[in-house]
Structure formats: structure tokens, C-alpha cells
Enzyme design. Structure first.
Site, mmCIF file in Angstrom:
data_model
loop_
_atom_site.group_PDB
_atom_site.id
_atom_site.type_symbol
_atom_site.label_atom_id
_atom_site.label_comp_id
_atom_site.label_asym_id
_atom_site.label_seq_id
_atom_site.Cartn_x
_atom_site.Cartn_y
_atom_site.Cartn_z
ATOM 1 N N SER A 138 0.842 -1.194 0.000
ATOM 2 C CA SER A 138 0.000 0.000 0.000
ATOM 3 C C SER A 138 0.874 1.239 0.000
ATOM 4 O O SER A 138 1.976 1.236 0.571
ATOM 5 C CB SER A 138 -0.892 0.014 1.238
ATOM 6 N N TYR A 161 -2.121 -0.516 10.349
ATOM 7 C CA TYR A 161 -2.141 -0.981 8.952
ATOM 8 C C TYR A 161 -0.978 -0.370 8.174
ATOM 9 O O TYR A 161 -0.250 -1.073 7.464
ATOM 10 C CB TYR A 161 -3.476 -0.598 8.315
#
Length: 264
Positions: A138, A161
Site C-alpha cells: 500500500s 495498517y
């Protein structure tokens, strides 16, 4: 002989689209799923395309002992041409809730970084000479707190995350140094996936937008010799600066190995 690809997180969202694209190409799929029933629809869809019957292996990807058992089963089945680690845990519906796996490892690091690190290492020996490992990363990256890698203080699921995605890049760089043909790719901004919906984020991209960059890193012959790289969609890019710090990488990867070995 058909090519074989293991795809995690393939029962829905981006993972499902990646798996079905490979099935259309005639690949045999290997599908680790939490419960076998979750893979049945995908198996039927792949077989309807004329692809070889997929291998479904039950595995809780947050349980690292189960991940090792799954990898042993898959390695015994024969060579792999591709591993795509796509499964991930997002920020969560309530990002103040700190989850852990059964061994006490913070959940987002456990699934998003430890598991793909472990899978890549365990299955490296099962890859064909031209085989590759693709870690779905990501662009959302934040530095890992080297003194609190289990994120026991001031917890926030979104931050967890983003930290896990930096750890994933660190893992890829170090595994590549060991000879594992692994790269990381950010596929697209928020896609219509269960993770995005759970986090109530605005959808900005389609699943096709995300599938194409992953398959490019997985299959493009021009990238055959590239290892330990981070791609922002189709372009090679610089990850968070902490991932380029050799000392930080050493500490984080040592922690990933330790976390993978914790007993429940």
C-alpha cells in the site's frame, strides 16, 4: 502442464479478481481459505472457465503455525510459478480496537506483514526457476515504532495498517537479499473490497484498476530479474524512507521472524 499460482485472500475483493484472471489464462489456483466453503464459489468459477481444478487448503492466515502447515501441504503438491500474498486486515470498523492473533501478535502486523513474510520464505524452495512472489502492499505507509512493534501503546488501527505495509517492504528487501524473487506493489487507491467497506472509506478505484498492476509485477517478462523492489501501481518507486534504513530493516525482520515463531 499448467502454471500454478497461490493467491491469498482470494475469496473476495481484489484477490478474487486476481485469481479469476489467472484462471482465465489456464492457471491452476491454490487457495488458502479460512473455511473450505469460502472457496467453493471460486472453485466453480475457475472450473467454468476451463481452468484446472483448484487446490483449496483450509488455513487461518493469522495463525502462523497453520500457515506453516499450509505451506508444507502446498510444497508437497508440486512446483509453484507464482505466489500472490493479497490477504490483509485494514484499519477496522473501530480503529481503537487492538486485535491480536492467538499467539498475542498485533493482528494487522500478524496478517499483513508476518504471514506474507513467512509464506514467501517457506515457499521459496517450491518456486520454479522463473517463479515470483508478489506482496500486495500500500502507498499508505508509516514508520514502524521499533520500540513497540506489537503496538501496545497509543493504538490506532489505521496507523497499525500503515506500519504493517512498511514492514512488508522491509521484508521483501531482506528476502530478496536471500535470493527470494519477491517484490511489493501498491495496486490502486481504495477499491470496492470488504476491507474498504468495513473502514467506511470512499471508493476511488475499481478492482480492475488494482488487478492490472499486480499482474504486471507477477507476469511481465521485463521484470524477470527484479527483486526487492516497491512498485506504485506500474512504476518502480521509493517506499517510506524507514524501509531503506538497513538497521531498521534488520530489527523489524528479526521481529517478524520472532512473531512468526510465537506459540499460541
Amino acid at each position: 502442464m499448467p502454471k500454478t499460482a497461490l493467491v491469498t485472500g482470494a475469496s473476495s475483493g481484489l484477490g478474487r479478481e486476481i485469481a479469476l484472471d489467472l484462471a482465465r489464462r489456464g492457471w491452476r489456483l491454490v487457495l488458502p481459505v479460512r473455511a473450505e466453503v469460502r472457496g467453493k464459489e471460486l472453485v466453480a468459477a475457475a472450473e467454468a472457465m476451463g481452468a484446472p481444478a483448484p487446490l483449496v487448503v483450509e488455513c487461518d492466515l493469522s495463525d502462523h503455525a497453520a500457515v506453516r502447515r499450509m505451506c508444507a501441504v502446498v510444497a508437497d503438491e508440486g512446483p509453484l510459478d507464482l505466489v500472490v500474498n493479497n490477504a490483509a486486515v485494514g484499519g477496522g470498523a473501530d480503529p481503537t480496537v487492538r486485535g491480536t492473533n492467538a499467539a498475542g501478535v498485533e493482528l494487522r502486523m500478524a496478517v499483513n506483514a508476518v504471514t506474507p513474510h513467512l509464506v514467501a520464505r517457506e515457499l521459496a524452495g517450491a518456486l520454479t526457476p522463473d517463479g515470483r512472489v508478489v506482496q500486495v502492499g500500500s502507498m499508505g505507509q508509516l514508520p514502524v515504532d521499533l520500540d513497540d512493534m506489537d503496538f501496545e501503546h497509543g493504538y490506532d488501527g489505521v496507523v497499525a495498517y500503515c506500519r504493517s505495509k512498511v514492514a512488508l517492504v522491509m521484508s521483501a528487501i531482506e528476502l530478496a537479499r536471500e535470493g527470494v524473487p519477491v517484490n511489493v506493489v501498491h495496486p490502486a487507491r481504495e477499491m470496492p473490497t470488504p476491507m474498504v467497506r468495513e473502514s467506511a472509506l470512499t471508493v476511488r478505484s475499481t478492482l480492475d484498476d488494482g488487478t492490472l498492476p499486480v499482474l504486471r509485477v507477477a507476469l511481465d517478462s521485463e521484470l524477470a530479474g527484479v527483486r526487492g523492489a516497491y512498485f506504485h501501481r506500474f512504476d518502480r518507486a521509493e517506499p517510506h524512507e524507514q524501509a531503506l534504513d538497513a538497521g531498521a530493516r534488520e530489527r523489524v525482520v528479526a521481529w517478524l521472524d520472532e512473531a512468526a515463531g510465537r506459540a499460541a
